[in-house]
Design a protein around this motif. Sequence first.
Motif, PDB file in Angstrom:
ATOM      1  N   ARG A  27       1.043  -1.457  -0.050  1.00  0.00           N
ATOM      2  CA  ARG A  27       0.460   0.141  -0.031  1.00  0.00           C
ATOM      3  C   ARG A  27       0.594   0.955  -0.146  1.00  0.00           C
ATOM      4  NH1 ARG A  27      -3.709  -2.513   3.864  1.00  0.00           N
ATOM      5  NH2 ARG A  27      -2.451  -1.272   5.451  1.00  0.00           N
ATOM      6  N   THR A  28       2.053   1.292   0.763  1.00  0.00           N
ATOM      7  CA  THR A  28       2.734   2.581   0.813  1.00  0.00           C
ATOM      8  C   THR A  28       3.292   2.960  -0.681  1.00  0.00           C
ATOM      9  OG1 THR A  28       3.189   1.887   3.048  1.00  0.00           O
ATOM     10  CG2 THR A  28       4.669   3.844   2.362  1.00  0.00           C
ATOM     11  N   VAL A 110     -10.498  -1.520   7.267  1.00  0.00           N
ATOM     12  CA  VAL A 110     -10.749  -1.569   5.522  1.00  0.00           C
ATOM     13  C   VAL A 110     -10.850  -3.056   5.418  1.00  0.00           C
ATOM     14  CG1 VAL A 110      -8.477  -1.562   5.618  1.00  0.00           C
ATOM     15  CG2 VAL A 110      -9.452  -0.661   3.232  1.00  0.00           C
ATOM     16  N   ARG A 175     -11.601   6.584   0.180  1.00  0.00           N
ATOM     17  CA  ARG A 175     -11.262   5.385  -0.811  1.00  0.00           C
ATOM     18  C   ARG A 175     -10.033   6.275  -2.198  1.00  0.00           C
ATOM     19  NH1 ARG A 175     -15.914   3.836  -0.414  1.00  0.00           N
ATOM     20  NH2 ARG A 175     -16.653   1.726   0.237  1.00  0.00           N
ATOM     21  N   GLU A 186      -6.256   2.002  -0.809  1.00  0.00           N
ATOM     22  CA  GLU A 186      -6.629   2.355   0.763  1.00  0.00           C
ATOM     23  C   GLU A 186      -8.078   2.561   1.083  1.00  0.00           C
ATOM     24  OE1 GLU A 186      -6.498   1.923   3.724  1.00  0.00           O
ATOM     25  OE2 GLU A 186      -4.414   2.409   4.400  1.00  0.00           O
ATOM     26  N   LYS A 187      -8.389   2.607   2.261  1.00  0.00           N
ATOM     27  CA  LYS A 187      -9.672   3.358   2.525  1.00  0.00           C
ATOM     28  C   LYS A 187     -10.695   3.680   3.990  1.00  0.00           C
ATOM     29  CE  LYS A 187     -14.784   0.591   3.348  1.00  0.00           C
ATOM     30  NZ  LYS A 187     -15.438  -0.445   2.654  1.00  0.00           N
ATOM     31  N   ARG A 188     -11.020   4.196   4.740  1.00  0.00           N
ATOM     32  CA  ARG A 188     -10.963   4.626   5.774  1.00  0.00           C
ATOM     33  C   ARG A 188     -12.452   5.369   6.378  1.00  0.00           C
ATOM     34  NH1 ARG A 188      -6.909   5.201   9.915  1.00  0.00           N
ATOM     35  NH2 ARG A 188      -5.288   4.333   8.743  1.00  0.00           N
ATOM     36  N   MET A 240      -4.014   8.934   6.430  1.00  0.00           N
ATOM     37  CA  MET A 240      -3.899   8.045   5.180  1.00  0.00           C
ATOM     38  C   MET A 240      -2.802   7.982   4.235  1.00  0.00           C
ATOM     39  SD  MET A 240      -8.288   8.086   3.970  1.00  0.00           S
ATOM     40  CE  MET A 240      -7.686   6.969   2.748  1.00  0.00           C
TER      41      MET A 240
END
Length: 246
Positions: A27-28, A110, A175, A186-188, A240
């Motif tokens: 993700r990073t 997530v 998102r 990513e989703k938060r 995020m």
Amino acid sequence: MRRIAVLWIGLAFASAVLGAAAAFETRTSRLQAIKTVGIISAIGEEMSLTQAGLTGFGKTGQSASISAWGLDEFIVHQATKLLSGRFRVQPVSYRRVAFAAVRDSPVTPVNLLRSDPFKELVRSDVSPQGLDAYIVITRAKSKLGNGRNVEGVGLAEYRTLLADYGLIHALYEVRVIDGKSFDVIEKRAAAPLDNTATMRIAGPSGAVDATFDGPASSERLRAAIADLITRSLPVTLGDMHLLGSQ
């Protein structure tokens, strides 16, 4: 046998830790590769009124139009200011009603493996295509004290034998959708803000007077919602890793 069981548990735990670390690293790295983004906001153009407590059960939920508030335009403007320090933010066009119509996402951790309803909408309803990523901001849900759902922008009234309480809320989630593969990177959900409200829900909220003259016509309520978004959006985007040089 006990030693073997302990060994297996240790191996399973290590595997889970390594898997989580690999997912975080992926993700990073994907976030770091993003240069151009488009911002989509579709929290909606209605404000809900939820009545709860001893005198609120059994009453049908109400809603009022807040289209005159220009809330989604305000959110895009705020997000653009915040994200421009790291990304090239490009304007995009989209069918807001199509995004606002999706009522799928509770406020939950997530889950990048689950099929996401917004992926195809970004692929089919957003122009221009080809940006590195699209930031999609939509309604989120939460439970009120008595178990009722509240969603998006709204005012909740909670009545007891001794007092009435009012709670304004702006529940949303963000998102990051890959502009090439349309995977959810990513989703938060926006987290609660520090406030002194008697009722608490899982998202930005604050106490207001329980009495009002109609949510669509109240400048005070509009200002309260704008304040919730202004204060919570930088926290959410920061969590995020979307701001600055993160």
